[in-house]
Design a protein around this motif. Structure first.
Motif, PDB file in Angstrom:
ATOM      1  N   ILE A 185      -0.581  -8.068  -8.385  1.00  0.00           N
ATOM      2  CA  ILE A 185      -0.772  -8.533  -7.008  1.00  0.00           C
ATOM      3  C   ILE A 185       0.493  -8.286  -6.195  1.00  0.00           C
ATOM      4  O   ILE A 185       0.417  -7.884  -5.027  1.00  0.00           O
ATOM      5  CB  ILE A 185      -1.160 -10.024  -7.000  1.00  0.00           C
ATOM      6  CG1 ILE A 185      -2.579 -10.179  -7.548  1.00  0.00           C
ATOM      7  CG2 ILE A 185      -1.046 -10.620  -5.602  1.00  0.00           C
ATOM      8  CD1 ILE A 185      -3.069 -11.606  -7.644  1.00  0.00           C
ATOM      9  N   GLN A 186       1.653  -8.491  -6.807  1.00  0.00           N
ATOM     10  CA  GLN A 186       2.898  -8.215  -6.100  1.00  0.00           C
ATOM     11  C   GLN A 186       3.019  -6.731  -5.763  1.00  0.00           C
ATOM     12  O   GLN A 186       3.453  -6.369  -4.663  1.00  0.00           O
ATOM     13  CB  GLN A 186       4.094  -8.664  -6.947  1.00  0.00           C
ATOM     14  CG  GLN A 186       4.143 -10.165  -7.171  1.00  0.00           C
ATOM     15  CD  GLN A 186       5.452 -10.595  -7.813  1.00  0.00           C
ATOM     16  OE1 GLN A 186       6.516 -10.471  -7.208  1.00  0.00           O
ATOM     17  NE2 GLN A 186       5.374 -11.116  -9.027  1.00  0.00           N
ATOM     18  N   ALA A 206       2.542  -2.374  -1.462  1.00  0.00           N
ATOM     19  CA  ALA A 206       1.824  -1.256  -0.840  1.00  0.00           C
ATOM     20  C   ALA A 206       1.276  -1.657   0.530  1.00  0.00           C
ATOM     21  O   ALA A 206       1.328  -0.880   1.491  1.00  0.00           O
ATOM     22  CB  ALA A 206       0.690  -0.791  -1.756  1.00  0.00           C
ATOM     23  N   ALA A 207       0.766  -2.881   0.646  1.00  0.00           N
ATOM     24  CA  ALA A 207       0.223  -3.344   1.928  1.00  0.00           C
ATOM     25  C   ALA A 207       1.309  -3.446   2.982  1.00  0.00           C
ATOM     26  O   ALA A 207       1.096  -3.094   4.148  1.00  0.00           O
ATOM     27  CB  ALA A 207      -0.458  -4.698   1.734  1.00  0.00           C
ATOM     28  N   LEU A 208       2.469  -3.936   2.588  1.00  0.00           N
ATOM     29  CA  LEU A 208       3.565  -4.114   3.535  1.00  0.00           C
ATOM     30  C   LEU A 208       4.143  -2.778   4.011  1.00  0.00           C
ATOM     31  O   LEU A 208       4.822  -2.722   5.031  1.00  0.00           O
ATOM     32  CB  LEU A 208       4.666  -4.961   2.899  1.00  0.00           C
ATOM     33  CG  LEU A 208       4.299  -6.439   2.679  1.00  0.00           C
ATOM     34  CD1 LEU A 208       5.268  -7.094   1.701  1.00  0.00           C
ATOM     35  CD2 LEU A 208       4.281  -7.188   4.007  1.00  0.00           C
ATOM     36  N   ALA A 209       3.861  -1.721   3.265  1.00  0.00           N
ATOM     37  CA  ALA A 209       4.364  -0.392   3.635  1.00  0.00           C
ATOM     38  C   ALA A 209       3.436   0.357   4.581  1.00  0.00           C
ATOM     39  O   ALA A 209       3.778   1.445   5.069  1.00  0.00           O
ATOM     40  CB  ALA A 209       4.581   0.443   2.367  1.00  0.00           C
ATOM     41  N   VAL A 266      -5.210  -1.301  -3.570  1.00  0.00           N
ATOM     42  CA  VAL A 266      -6.018  -1.462  -4.777  1.00  0.00           C
ATOM     43  C   VAL A 266      -5.489  -0.585  -5.895  1.00  0.00           C
ATOM     44  O   VAL A 266      -5.438  -0.990  -7.061  1.00  0.00           O
ATOM     45  CB  VAL A 266      -7.495  -1.127  -4.465  1.00  0.00           C
ATOM     46  CG1 VAL A 266      -8.346  -1.262  -5.720  1.00  0.00           C
ATOM     47  CG2 VAL A 266      -8.021  -2.035  -3.361  1.00  0.00           C
ATOM     48  N   GLU A 267      -5.043   0.624  -5.541  1.00  0.00           N
ATOM     49  CA  GLU A 267      -4.496   1.543  -6.542  1.00  0.00           C
ATOM     50  C   GLU A 267      -3.222   0.975  -7.164  1.00  0.00           C
ATOM     51  O   GLU A 267      -3.014   1.078  -8.384  1.00  0.00           O
ATOM     52  CB  GLU A 267      -4.207   2.896  -5.892  1.00  0.00           C
ATOM     53  CG  GLU A 267      -3.612   3.944  -6.826  1.00  0.00           C
ATOM     54  CD  GLU A 267      -4.535   4.364  -7.954  1.00  0.00           C
ATOM     55  OE1 GLU A 267      -4.031   4.889  -8.967  1.00  0.00           O
ATOM     56  OE2 GLU A 267      -5.758   4.159  -7.831  1.00  0.00           O
ATOM     57  N   ALA A 268      -2.379   0.361  -6.357  1.00  0.00           N
ATOM     58  CA  ALA A 268      -1.142  -0.240  -6.876  1.00  0.00           C
ATOM     59  C   ALA A 268      -1.450  -1.381  -7.837  1.00  0.00           C
ATOM     60  O   ALA A 268      -0.795  -1.526  -8.881  1.00  0.00           O
ATOM     61  CB  ALA A 268      -0.282  -0.742  -5.721  1.00  0.00           C
ATOM     62  N   LEU A 269      -2.447  -2.188  -7.503  1.00  0.00           N
ATOM     63  CA  LEU A 269      -2.870  -3.259  -8.404  1.00  0.00           C
ATOM     64  C   LEU A 269      -3.384  -2.678  -9.712  1.00  0.00           C
ATOM     65  O   LEU A 269      -3.016  -3.143 -10.804  1.00  0.00           O
ATOM     66  CB  LEU A 269      -3.966  -4.090  -7.732  1.00  0.00           C
ATOM     67  CG  LEU A 269      -4.731  -5.078  -8.623  1.00  0.00           C
ATOM     68  CD1 LEU A 269      -3.805  -6.176  -9.123  1.00  0.00           C
ATOM     69  CD2 LEU A 269      -5.907  -5.677  -7.890  1.00  0.00           C
TER      70      LEU A 269
END
Length: 380
Positions: free
Chosen positions: A274-275, A280-283, A50-53
């Motif tokens: 979103i990308q 971040a999710a993939l990490a 969420v922070e990255a978004l």
């Protein structure tokens, strides 16, 4: 008079699109409906996602059109994810295509390879979108049956006795939805051998491989699989990002380039924020999936209890975010679902939505908190 295209007559409105109108109407009338029908994660993404978004969306430069193939960092993140968790090597710039949800990838793959009159092997029971997309394109679905006595694996001996001359694509999906059946690598090997022998693309749909499975698998773990296989994957279930619409398609460069030709004419790229969230999710590390599976494991035990109290039976050596339960002999899936909904305000999915072999079954989702599941048990 204005008329609709022939393809509209080939399909019906998606079951959940239609049925949830009924469920939502009951809720609006004050009914305390517990929705165990749909597999939409009720848990949030990791805070770093969420922070990255948020960070990206706060920048004025983030709001323009994006690359049709996703930013290089996202393709690299998918590649590193496959290397870390599946021990599979994918070239980020050539063998990976990010998608606005993997569901659209089913359409893109089908549009790239199918002509009218071609045939497609589709699992029964299985994801209804495989059938609807096939019909929309004027191709013909050919169902291969997955039976409990065969661990919900394809019967290759029976398949090889049929006419496969018009078959272009075989859709496959493990951990299997809706049954939760888990594939071993020997099954993937058989699928690849079958596809190579009959020149059929093996399209493996792989969104559940981290949900309640100890050893996540990819069809690309089989040597030479890129010659004949494609794989769809998604962050909807594994990262609690269903509404974000982030998925990917992997395969050999030649096929990815052809599919990109179709995709680039249908959307204008994925929102940059979103990308960044997807990267971040993939990490995230193994602890994320362990925590998620602890929650799903506890919920599943309660669903098993609910299944038993309803007089149903289910297999327990399964993965994914559903419980596939068998009704007593001769009982109708639709009638059971409606009775449960209107008598106890509990909504589950009738198995016949997923094909002929789903008749006599219902599906429970694990995307419901323990308090709500316990309440459902108490109602019964």
């Amino acid at each position: 008079m204005m008329s609709f295209s022939k393809r509209v007559a080939q399909v019906e409105e998606y079951y959940f699109s239609k049925k949830l109108k009924e469920v939502n109407k009951l809720i609006s009338e004050g009914k305390p409906v517990i929705n165990m029908g749909i597999g939409s994660p009720d848990l949030p993404p990791h805070p770093t996602v969420v922070e990255a978004l948020y960070k990206s969306a706060s920048l004025s430069k983030s709001h323009g059109y994006q690359n049709y193939q996703g930013i290089p960092a996202l393709r690299k993140a998918f590649s590193e994810f496959y290397s870390k968790f599946y021990h599979v090597s994918l070239l980020p710039q050539e063998e990976i295509l990010p998608l606005i949800g993997s569901k659209e990838g089913i359409m893109h793959v089908s549009m790239t390879f199918l002509n009218e009159g071609d045939e497609v092997l589709i699992p029964d029971p299985g994801y209804p979108t495989y059938t609807s997309v096939t019909k929309l394109l004027g191709a013909s679905p050919v169902y291969y049956f997955l039976r409990a006595e065969n661990d919900y694996y394809p019967d290759f001996e029976k398949l090889e006795k049929s006419d496969l001359s018009k078959v272009k694509i075989m859709w496959t999906n493990y951990p299997h939805m809706p049954t939760g059946a888990i594939a071993d690598l020997s099954l993937f090997q058989k699928l690849i051998d079958f596809g190579r022998k009959y020149n059929i693309i093996i399209a493996h749909d792989n969104p559940y491989s981290f949900i309640l499975e100890d050893k996540p698998k990819s069809i690309f773990q089989i040597e030479g699989s890129k010659d004949i296989a494609l794989e769809l994957n998604s962050l909807s279930k594994t990262s609690n990002m269903a509404g974000w619409r982030v998925g990917m398609l992997a395969g050999k460069s030649e096929w990815i380039q052809a599919i990109t030709k179709v995709k680039s004419n249908m959307d204008s790229g994925m929102f940059l924020g979103i990308q960044e969230g997807a990267i971040a999710a993939l990490a995230l590390g193994e602890d994320w999936y362990q925590q998620l599976n602890q929650i799903y494991s506890e919920r599943r035990k309660l669903i098993w209890e609910l299944v038993e109290k309803l007089g149903l039976s289910c297999e327990k050596d399964t993965a994914g975010m559903f419980v596939w339960a068998k009704l007593p002999e001769g009982e109708s899936s639709d009638q059971f679902v409606d009775s449960l909904l209107y008598t106890h305000d509990i909504f589950v999915t009738p198995g016949n939505v997923f094909g002929k072999l789903g008749v006599g079954y219902v599906r429970f989702s694990l995307c419901v908190n323990k308090t709500a599941i316990q309440e459902a048990i108490n109602r019964i």
